[in-house]
Scaffold this active site. Structure first.
Site, short mmCIF file in Angstrom:
data_model
loop_
_atom_site.label_atom_id
_atom_site.label_comp_id
_atom_site.label_asym_id
_atom_site.label_seq_id
_atom_site.Cartn_x
_atom_site.Cartn_y
_atom_site.Cartn_z
CG ASN A 129 87.38 53.75 116.38
OD1 ASN A 129 88.01 53.68 115.33
ND2 ASN A 129 87.51 52.85 117.34
CB SER A 132 84.01 64.69 112.17
OG SER A 132 85.14 64.88 111.35
CD GLU A 363 91.48 74.11 117.62
OE1 GLU A 363 90.54 74.90 117.78
OE2 GLU A 363 92.61 74.27 118.09
CB THR A 365 87.53 68.28 108.42
OG1 THR A 365 86.11 68.09 108.46
CG2 THR A 365 88.22 67.14 109.16
C1 LIG Z 1 98.38 67.46 114.35
C2 LIG Z 1 97.05 67.25 115.00
C3 LIG Z 1 96.80 67.80 116.26
C4 LIG Z 1 95.58 67.56 116.89
N1 LIG Z 1 95.39 68.06 118.16
C5 LIG Z 1 94.25 67.71 118.83
C6 LIG Z 1 94.09 68.08 120.20
O1 LIG Z 1 94.96 68.73 120.80
N2 LIG Z 1 92.95 67.68 120.85
C7 LIG Z 1 91.98 66.96 120.22
O2 LIG Z 1 90.99 66.63 120.87
N3 LIG Z 1 92.09 66.61 118.91
C8 LIG Z 1 93.21 66.95 118.22
N4 LIG Z 1 93.36 66.57 116.90
C9 LIG Z 1 92.31 65.80 116.25
C10 LIG Z 1 91.55 66.56 115.18
O3 LIG Z 1 90.73 67.54 115.76
C11 LIG Z 1 90.78 65.54 114.33
O4 LIG Z 1 91.76 64.87 113.54
C12 LIG Z 1 89.73 66.16 113.44
O5 LIG Z 1 88.68 66.65 114.21
C13 LIG Z 1 89.19 65.19 112.40
O6 LIG Z 1 88.83 63.97 112.98
P1 LIG Z 1 89.35 62.60 112.33
O7 LIG Z 1 90.81 62.74 112.13
O8 LIG Z 1 88.88 61.48 113.16
O9 LIG Z 1 88.68 62.54 110.91
P2 LIG Z 1 87.20 61.95 110.58
O10 LIG Z 1 86.20 62.55 111.47
O11 LIG Z 1 87.29 60.46 110.52
O12 LIG Z 1 86.99 62.52 109.11
C14 LIG Z 1 87.49 61.86 107.94
C15 LIG Z 1 86.95 62.60 106.73
O13 LIG Z 1 85.50 62.49 106.70
C16 LIG Z 1 84.93 63.79 106.66
N5 LIG Z 1 83.68 63.81 107.43
C17 LIG Z 1 83.45 63.32 108.68
N6 LIG Z 1 82.20 63.56 109.05
C18 LIG Z 1 81.60 64.21 108.03
C19 LIG Z 1 80.30 64.74 107.82
N7 LIG Z 1 79.32 64.67 108.74
N8 LIG Z 1 80.04 65.36 106.64
C20 LIG Z 1 81.01 65.47 105.69
N9 LIG Z 1 82.26 64.99 105.83
C21 LIG Z 1 82.55 64.38 107.00
C22 LIG Z 1 85.98 64.71 107.27
O14 LIG Z 1 85.80 66.05 106.87
C23 LIG Z 1 87.26 64.10 106.74
O15 LIG Z 1 87.50 64.55 105.43
C24 LIG Z 1 94.58 66.82 116.23
C25 LIG Z 1 94.81 66.29 114.96
C26 LIG Z 1 96.03 66.48 114.34
C27 LIG Z 1 96.27 65.88 112.99
#
Ligand SMILES: Cc1cc2nc3c(=O)[nH]c(=O)nc-3n(C[C@H](O)[C@H](O)[C@H](O)COP(=O)(O)OP(=O)(O)OC[C@H]3O[C@@H](n4cnc5c(N)ncnc54)[C@H](O)[C@@H]3O)c2cc1C
Length: 379
Positions: A129, A132, A363, A365
């Site tokens: 949950n 970002s 790392e 979005t």
């Molecule tokens: C293949 C893969 C490998 C990964 N490896 C790692 C790892 O090794 N270690 C680790 O810790 N994480 C890892 N991640 C996690 C990755 O860093 C997160 O998926 C990423 O930071 C986005 O978080 P979320 O998926 O929860 O999206 P969310 O934060 O839920 O975002 C959903 C959407 O809302 C937008 N959004 C959110 N907040 C805002 C805001 N304030 N303003 C405007 N738009 C916003 C985002 O840009 C996105 O479009 C990995 C992810 C993937 C898919």
């Protein structure tokens, strides 16, 4: 790009191109379809110095700087983005965190094994949950005597199952307190630490992405990285460097897609001539080439600043944002240039098209990169 490469960069480029051609290319499709994380390949990359590119020689690493690092990741990703992603996460996140914030004892204990590939590294910030908004993380670490007890789960972690050493960010203070988070080193095999669900992904399928679970997992006090409460600030600094590696990964994918599309456009004939003779196709290639070089220049600017020890939060965010978006545009146009064939697994572009999307998400979005850039320019 017409920048003169350093001798080390040229050497790395030749070595990595040869390695990727022989040991990655023949397996790309199989690993992708079966979602195999090629652990043996990682070990081989360790032997070649590709898992400790930035680690100084005294800790068993290659002792290179960011120019060489960008070159190595780009060349791997030109052939397989998934291997490039695993390499980037291992080098920049887990190894990079210990290199930047570990004490002498921790560096001596962990870096040589990470650099040689004996240990594969993982880095856990994200939770189900909190992506970002990582500051709201729920994984906790509570002090008990001279141990810390970690509970909760991290999600989306590269090498969440196969990682031998993980750097884990956990809450040790109040919610939303930027000094309420601490970084810990957790070794595989520690009771209470296990790998969880492996994600079934659109792309980057040969890079393992999985859950890490902590159930009363006890780690000794000496596994705290830096000071208690400094974890979040450390993580943001680690990500500044990590974003250069995702920019390099994006550039590699974009170049792979561009190379394939350029060659195909000269071979494929329609209406009695190669499709490259149609201005509509040639202009696509012109756009791709220009955007790739622009992204590369931004990435090298951030790499140069990082090499010189300057703060480059804005520059690395710009490089990551631009390169990842360019990568998606280039892969999209490459599929278009291939027409129907681009939509099949007979050619490499469909995989570039699937792999590139991660670059605009992992790392931070693209939206978060714009937040970082805006914050910096409006200071
Ligand atoms: C293949 C893969 C490998 C990964 N490896 C790692 C790892 O090794 N270690 C680790 O810790 N994480 C890892 N991640 C996690 C990755 O860093 C997160 O998926 C990423 O930071 C986005 O978080 P979320 O998926 O929860 O999206 P969310 O934060 O839920 O975002 C959903 C959407 O809302 C937008 N959004 C959110 N907040 C805002 C805001 N304030 N303003 C405007 N738009 C916003 C985002 O840009 C996105 O479009 C990995 C992810 C993937 C898919």
């Amino acid at each position: 790009m017409n920048f003169e490469m350093t001798e080390n960069q040229r050497m790395i480029q030749d070595m990595v191109q040869d390695f990727a051609e022989k040991e990655i290319k023949p397996n790309v499709l199989k690993w992708d379809e079966e979602q195999t994380f090629p652990v043996d390949l990682m070990k081989r990359m360790g032997e070649l110095g590709l898992l400790g590119v930035l680690v100084p020689n005294e800790y068993g690493g290659s002792g290179f700087g960011y120019f060489e690092y960008v070159t190595a990741i780009s060349e791997i990703s030109r052939v397989c983005g998934a291997v490039g992603l695993s390499m980037a996460a291992h080098n920049s996140l887990c190894t990079g965190h210990i290199l930047q914030f570990g004490n002498e004892e921790q560096k001596k204990k962990y870096l040589p094994k990470l650099a040689s590939g004996e240990h594969i590294g993982a880095w856990g910030l994200t939770e189900a949950n909190t992506g970002s908004d990582a500051m709201r993380m729920k994984v906790t670490a509570k002090k008990d005597g001279n141990e810390w007890v970690i509970n909760g789960a991290k999600n989306w972690i590269t090498h969440g199952i196969s990682g031998d050493v993980a750097v884990v960010l956990a809450r040790t203070g109040d919610l939303l307190d930027s000094h309420g988070i601490t970084a810990f080193i957790v070794e595989r095999g520690t009771p209470g630490f296990s790998g969880g669900k492996k994600e079934n992904k659109l792309g980057m399928r040969a890079s393992e992405t999985a859950e890490m679970i902590f159930e009363d997992c006890r780690v000794p006090e000496e596994n705290v990285l830096g000071e208690v409460g400094d974890g979040f600030v450390q993580a943001m600094k680690v990500l500044d460097g990590g974003r250069i590696s995702i920019a390099a990964l994006s550039i590699g994918i974009a170049k792979g897609a561009f190379d394939a599309a350029k060659q195909y456009s000269k071979e494929r004939e329609q209406f009695g001539q190669p499709i490259s003779k149609f201005q509509a196709i040639a202009f696509k290639l012109a756009d791709m080439a220009s955007e790739i070089e622009a992204a590369e220049l931004l990435t090298m600017q951030a790499a140069d600043m990082k090499n010189r020890g300057e703060k480059m939060t804005k520059e690395s965010a710009m490089a990551k944002y631009m390169a990842s978006e360019v990568s998606c545009r280039a892969a999209n146009e490459a599929v278009q240039i291939f027409g129907g064939y681009g939509y099949t697994k007979e050619y490499p572009v469909e995989k570039f098209y699937r792999d590139c999307k991660l670059c605009t998400i992992g790392e931070g979005t693209s939206e978060i990169q714009k937040l970082v850039i805006a914050r910096e320019i409006l200071k």
